[in-house]
Motif scaffolding. Structure first.
Motif, PDB file in Angstrom:
ATOM      1  N   GLN A  27      11.609 -12.015 -14.990  1.00 49.55           N
ATOM      2  CA  GLN A  27      10.415 -11.228 -14.715  1.00 49.55           C
ATOM      3  C   GLN A  27      10.407 -10.744 -13.276  1.00 49.55           C
ATOM      4  N   THR A  28      10.779 -11.607 -12.358  1.00 51.01           N
ATOM      5  CA  THR A  28      10.766 -11.247 -10.950  1.00 51.01           C
ATOM      6  C   THR A  28      11.765 -10.136 -10.675  1.00 51.01           C
ATOM      7  N   SER A  29      12.946 -10.229 -11.244  1.00 52.98           N
ATOM      8  CA  SER A  29      13.967  -9.222 -10.967  1.00 52.98           C
ATOM      9  C   SER A  29      13.558  -7.862 -11.512  1.00 52.98           C
ATOM     10  N   THR A  30      12.839  -7.810 -12.609  1.00 52.38           N
ATOM     11  CA  THR A  30      12.411  -6.519 -13.131  1.00 52.38           C
ATOM     12  C   THR A  30      11.247  -5.965 -12.332  1.00 52.38           C
ATOM     13  N   ASN A  31      10.441  -6.839 -11.727  1.00 47.74           N
ATOM     14  CA  ASN A  31       9.303  -6.373 -10.950  1.00 47.74           C
ATOM     15  C   ASN A  31       9.685  -5.929  -9.548  1.00 47.74           C
ATOM     16  N   THR A  32      10.854  -6.283  -9.077  1.00 44.37           N
ATOM     17  CA  THR A  32      11.248  -5.952  -7.709  1.00 44.37           C
ATOM     18  C   THR A  32      12.174  -4.751  -7.639  1.00 44.37           C
ATOM     19  N   THR A  33      12.301  -4.022  -8.715  1.00 40.21           N
ATOM     20  CA  THR A  33      13.134  -2.823  -8.663  1.00 40.21           C
ATOM     21  C   THR A  33      12.466  -1.810  -7.751  1.00 40.21           C
ATOM     22  N   SER A  34      13.260  -0.987  -7.089  1.00 40.73           N
ATOM     23  CA  SER A  34      12.696  -0.030  -6.140  1.00 40.73           C
ATOM     24  C   SER A  34      11.872   1.013  -6.891  1.00 40.73           C
ATOM     25  N   HIS A  35      10.706   1.277  -6.318  1.00 39.61           N
ATOM     26  CA  HIS A  35       9.794   2.226  -6.943  1.00 39.61           C
ATOM     27  C   HIS A  35       9.181   3.066  -5.832  1.00 39.61           C
ATOM     28  N   THR A  36       9.483   4.335  -5.840  1.00 38.51           N
ATOM     29  CA  THR A  36       8.882   5.208  -4.848  1.00 38.51           C
ATOM     30  C   THR A  36       7.562   5.712  -5.405  1.00 38.51           C
ATOM     31  N   LYS A  37       6.527   5.596  -4.597  1.00 33.42           N
ATOM     32  CA  LYS A  37       5.197   5.988  -5.046  1.00 33.42           C
ATOM     33  C   LYS A  37       5.039   7.495  -4.983  1.00 33.42           C
ATOM     34  N   THR A  38       4.319   7.989  -5.958  1.00 35.59           N
ATOM     35  CA  THR A  38       4.019   9.413  -5.949  1.00 35.59           C
ATOM     36  C   THR A  38       2.884   9.668  -4.971  1.00 35.59           C
ATOM     37  N   GLU A  39       2.652  10.907  -4.687  1.00 30.36           N
ATOM     38  CA  GLU A  39       1.574  11.284  -3.777  1.00 30.36           C
ATOM     39  C   GLU A  39       0.217  10.823  -4.310  1.00 30.36           C
ATOM     40  N   ALA A  40       0.029  10.909  -5.619  1.00 30.42           N
ATOM     41  CA  ALA A  40      -1.226  10.482  -6.230  1.00 30.42           C
ATOM     42  C   ALA A  40      -1.415   8.972  -6.105  1.00 30.42           C
ATOM     43  N   GLU A  41      -0.334   8.214  -6.277  1.00 29.69           N
ATOM     44  CA  GLU A  41      -0.415   6.757  -6.140  1.00 29.69           C
ATOM     45  C   GLU A  41      -0.749   6.361  -4.706  1.00 29.69           C
ATOM     46  N   GLU A  42      -0.151   7.054  -3.743  1.00 28.01           N
ATOM     47  CA  GLU A  42      -0.430   6.765  -2.346  1.00 28.01           C
ATOM     48  C   GLU A  42      -1.874   7.080  -1.998  1.00 28.01           C
ATOM     49  N   ALA A  43      -2.397   8.186  -2.522  1.00 31.40           N
ATOM     50  CA  ALA A  43      -3.788   8.559  -2.275  1.00 31.40           C
ATOM     51  C   ALA A  43      -4.730   7.528  -2.901  1.00 31.40           C
ATOM     52  N   ALA A  44      -4.393   7.076  -4.094  1.00 33.40           N
ATOM     53  CA  ALA A  44      -5.210   6.062  -4.760  1.00 33.40           C
ATOM     54  C   ALA A  44      -5.186   4.754  -3.981  1.00 33.40           C
ATOM     55  N   ASP A  45      -4.033   4.385  -3.426  1.00 31.90           N
ATOM     56  CA  ASP A  45      -3.918   3.167  -2.620  1.00 31.90           C
ATOM     57  C   ASP A  45      -4.769   3.267  -1.352  1.00 31.90           C
ATOM     58  N   ARG A  46      -4.731   4.441  -0.697  1.00 33.04           N
ATOM     59  CA  ARG A  46      -5.538   4.627   0.508  1.00 33.04           C
ATOM     60  C   ARG A  46      -7.022   4.522   0.192  1.00 33.04           C
ATOM     61  N   LEU A  47      -7.441   5.156  -0.888  1.00 36.38           N
ATOM     62  CA  LEU A  47      -8.841   5.107  -1.303  1.00 36.38           C
ATOM     63  C   LEU A  47      -9.266   3.676  -1.620  1.00 36.38           C
ATOM     64  N   TYR A  48      -8.405   2.957  -2.300  1.00 35.52           N
ATOM     65  CA  TYR A  48      -8.684   1.553  -2.630  1.00 35.52           C
ATOM     66  C   TYR A  48      -8.861   0.729  -1.358  1.00 35.52           C
ATOM     67  N   GLU A  49      -7.946   0.902  -0.413  1.00 39.16           N
ATOM     68  CA  GLU A  49      -8.020   0.159   0.849  1.00 39.16           C
ATOM     69  C   GLU A  49      -9.310   0.473   1.595  1.00 39.16           C
ATOM     70  N   GLU A  50      -9.690   1.744   1.628  1.00 41.66           N
ATOM     71  CA  GLU A  50     -10.927   2.140   2.301  1.00 41.66           C
ATOM     72  C   GLU A  50     -12.136   1.472   1.649  1.00 41.66           C
ATOM     73  N   ARG A  51     -12.166   1.478   0.337  1.00 40.38           N
ATOM     74  CA  ARG A  51     -13.299   0.872  -0.370  1.00 40.38           C
ATOM     75  C   ARG A  51     -13.355  -0.638  -0.163  1.00 40.38           C
TER      76      ARG A  51
END
Length: 63
Positions: A27-51
């Motif tokens: 499970q750990t090895s499948t969860n640690t594969t490299s994943h580049t975030k899309t612009e929408a994911e990054e925006a959602a992360d920023r909004l989450y952090e702000e909230r």
């Protein structure tokens, strides 16, 4: 007449152990594969952090 099923002894399950280490590693090895975030994911992360920061600020203010 003797019992055909055996002598009445039950098999020991002490040698049978779940292999949780291997399962966790898989499970750990499948969860640690490299994943580049899309612009929408990054925006959602920023909004989450702000909230979250706003929520903590409210709680620290004595609400």
């Amino acid at each position: 007449m003797p019992m055909a099923a055996g002598s009445g002894e039950k098999p020991s399950n002490s040698s049978i152990k779940p292999n949780t280490t291997t399962e966790f590693a898989t499970q750990t090895s499948t969860n640690t594969t490299s994943h580049t975030k899309t612009e929408a994911e990054e925006a959602a992360d920023r909004l989450y952090e702000e909230r979250i920061e706003e929520e903590y600020a409210k709680r620290e203010g004595g609400a």
